[in-house]
Write a protein that holds these residues in place. Structure first.
Motif, PDB file in Angstrom:
ATOM      1  N   LYS A  47       0.766  -1.151   0.048  1.00 48.36           N
ATOM      2  CA  LYS A  47       0.129  -0.067  -0.012  1.00 48.36           C
ATOM      3  C   LYS A  47       0.962   1.414   0.074  1.00 48.36           C
ATOM      4  O   LYS A  47       1.966   1.179   0.432  1.00 48.36           O
ATOM      5  CB  LYS A  47      -0.997   0.041   1.276  1.00 48.36           C
ATOM      6  CG  LYS A  47      -1.911  -1.094   1.394  1.00 48.36           C
ATOM      7  CD  LYS A  47      -3.013  -1.032   0.276  1.00 48.36           C
ATOM      8  CE  LYS A  47      -4.024  -2.068   0.594  1.00 48.36           C
ATOM      9  NZ  LYS A  47      -3.657  -3.338   0.503  1.00 48.36           N
ATOM     10  N   SER A 387      -9.087  -5.124   3.371  1.00 49.32           N
ATOM     11  CA  SER A 387      -8.686  -3.878   4.007  1.00 49.32           C
ATOM     12  C   SER A 387      -9.896  -3.139   4.746  1.00 49.32           C
ATOM     13  O   SER A 387     -10.443  -4.076   5.222  1.00 49.32           O
ATOM     14  CB  SER A 387      -8.209  -2.908   2.867  1.00 49.32           C
ATOM     15  OG  SER A 387      -7.406  -1.959   3.471  1.00 49.32           O
ATOM     16  N   SER A 408      -2.515   0.633  -4.352  1.00 52.83           N
ATOM     17  CA  SER A 408      -1.738  -0.681  -4.058  1.00 52.83           C
ATOM     18  C   SER A 408      -1.203  -1.295  -5.148  1.00 52.83           C
ATOM     19  O   SER A 408      -1.236  -1.072  -6.230  1.00 52.83           O
ATOM     20  CB  SER A 408      -3.017  -1.651  -3.368  1.00 52.83           C
ATOM     21  OG  SER A 408      -3.861  -1.963  -4.493  1.00 52.83           O
ATOM     22  N   THR A 419     -10.837  -3.900  -2.510  1.00 50.26           N
ATOM     23  CA  THR A 419      -9.950  -3.461  -1.460  1.00 50.26           C
ATOM     24  C   THR A 419     -10.644  -2.118  -0.945  1.00 50.26           C
ATOM     25  O   THR A 419     -11.164  -1.239  -1.762  1.00 50.26           O
ATOM     26  CB  THR A 419      -8.649  -3.139  -1.802  1.00 50.26           C
ATOM     27  OG1 THR A 419      -8.032  -4.317  -2.261  1.00 50.26           O
ATOM     28  CG2 THR A 419      -7.931  -2.637  -0.484  1.00 50.26           C
TER      29      THR A 419
END
Length: 460
Positions: A47, A387, A408, A419
């Motif tokens: 990330k 996430s 990411s 995500t």
């Protein structure tokens, strides 16, 4: 007609960063819990944050040199608190008695890798295209690395990439060392130390990590694995061709979804995130055009810390997550019923995932250790919500103001992976990074239920 080639990321320098002060002997070994070990065949966490360069800049060369030195120094101070990230994985095997254990050696390694790179592109080249451009994967080190590679690769690698008008700070963190909660506590602490006025002495931090790893009663601190060689539990996953898009959901849109789901099921207990997840599950399933009787599922990445009795603190550094099979239904059932029906299935799965359920899953793991295999663990018709929009991503500053985007890398992506990020604007909005096959993504983009819930997000 000659096609223009995409600029490439150029690595300019590389070094290794160790903790500012020496690590106490009592902290040189970090044992791995079942939650940690299960991640050995998954990818690193990747990330990062995209920042605008300050404007105007009197001397661009001085700016980047000063930024790099300050980043490296503050990282060294941060690693003193997060010392496992400066270590390496070690496997220890014995024949008599037979044992196979893996742990983190926090001291005998080069430290964390630090890379400075350049890319001849602008911020708009990264965030303006409809799809996330493939070059974003090059903004991270450890491309396609799995966590078991932490035996020979750094457990943490930071890549600072200078763009024409911006800077991207991308971190690749070994997932056996920690989960998303641990990752963002590290990132938040690094930002906090960077912004401190006095970098020559110990800087007080808001959320010191807790390194006393949690084991089920009667187990640990050493877990003996039933293997003879890592080939028995390690596989290399190659992601299929997917399109990757960022979709924005405003706080107002999510509030409407929540109200709709609760009204349809005649309840008040369905949460905002359960409502949004149910929408995504339904719309992706419809976009896939699955046969009426085909099974589909929605999985949620769940933080176990608050579900334990007593609860583990949020500062617990390590893995404490569970992939919860929150909803399973046939395509016909899911699409034949309304949003509230799907959201209620997710709600029930979440509220039933309590201390008892966590301990039961750990008991089953200890009886038959399972190392997650990305290519086998997720069926082709699932939607996986990963996430969390609760993570403090946009609170990180490194002398360039608030980040304008989160992105990411290649890691842990597949058709159906979603995500979740907090929106740039804050206030309860959520951004979703959706990965789907090209044909399914095209269908989702024209799905009226999905389109009606999304809104445009401007970062520039």
């Amino acid at each position: 007609m000659r096609m223009m080639s995409t600029p490439l990321v150029q690595h300019v320098l590389e070094c290794f960063i160790k903790p500012q002060n020496s690590i106490a002997k009592s902290k040189q070994i970090c044992n791995l819990t079942p939650w940690d070990i299960a991640m050995l065949s998954a990818h690193y966490i990747q990330k990062g944050l995209l920042f605008k360069k300050p404007s105007p800049l009197l001397n661009e060369q001085d700016f980047i040199e000063n930024l790099l030195e300050k980043l490296k120094h503050s990282l060294s101070l941060t690693l003193f608190h997060f010392y496992p990230l400066s270590g390496c994985l070690v496997t220890q095997k014995t024949k008599d008695p037979s044992s196979y254990t893996i742990f983190i050696d926090c001291n005998n390694s080069k430290g964390a890798r630090f890379i400075y790179a350049t890319l001849d592109m602008k911020i708009s080249d990264i965030i303006s295209p409809i799809d996330v451009p493939p070059v974003v994967q090059s903004l991270f080190d450890h491309h396609k690395a799995i966590n078991h590679d932490g035996h020979i690769m750094p457990l943490l690698s930071v890549q600072v990439t200078e763009l024409v008008d911006g800077v991207f700070i991308g971190c690749s963190m070994n997932h056996t060392v920690g989960d998303g909660t641990s990752y963002w506590n590290f990132f938040n602490t690094w930002s906090e130390i960077f912004q401190a006025h006095d970098h020559e002495h110990d800087v007080p931090i808001s959320h010191p990590p807790i390194h006393n790893r949690w084991f089920p009663e009667g187990y640990g601190p050493v877990i003996n694995l039933p293997f003879k060689h890592h080939d028995e539990f390690i596989s290399r996953y190659e992601a299929p061709l997917v399109r990757e898009r960022i979709f924005h959901f405003s706080a107002e849109s999510i509030a409407k979804l929540k109200a709709k789901a609760n009204k349809e099921y005649n309840t008040t207990q369905i949460s905002s995130f359960q409502s949004l997840s149910a929408l995504v599950w339904r719309c992706i399933t419809r976009a896939r055009r699955l046969p009426y009787g085909r099974k589909t599922s929605c999985k949620l990445s769940t933080n176990n810390r608050t579900r334990m009795e007593p609860a583990l603190p949020q500062e617990y550094f390590g893995n404490s997550i569970h992939t919860l099979s929150a909803g399973t239904a046939t395509s016909g059932e899911l699409l034949g019923n309304n949003l509230g029906w799907a959201a209620w299935k997710l709600h029930l799965a979440v509220v039933n995932h309590d201390d008892r359920a966590v301990l039961q899953s750990l008991k089953e793991w200890l009886e038959s250790p399972l190392i997650y295999q990305l290519g086998r663990y997720f069926d082709p018709y699932c939607v996986m919500m990963g996430s969390s929009p609760r993570f403090n991503m946009y609170g990180n500053e490194f002398g360039m103001g608030k980040a304008i985007a989160v992105r990411s890398g290649y890691a842990n992506k597949f058709d159906g992976k979603v995500t979740t990020y907090p929106s740039h604007e804050g206030g309860g909005g959520i951004d979703l990074e959706v990965c789907l096959s090209p044909i399914v993504m095209s269908a989702l983009e024209s799905d009226q239920e999905f389109v009606n819930a999304t809104s445009v997000s401007y970062h520039l």
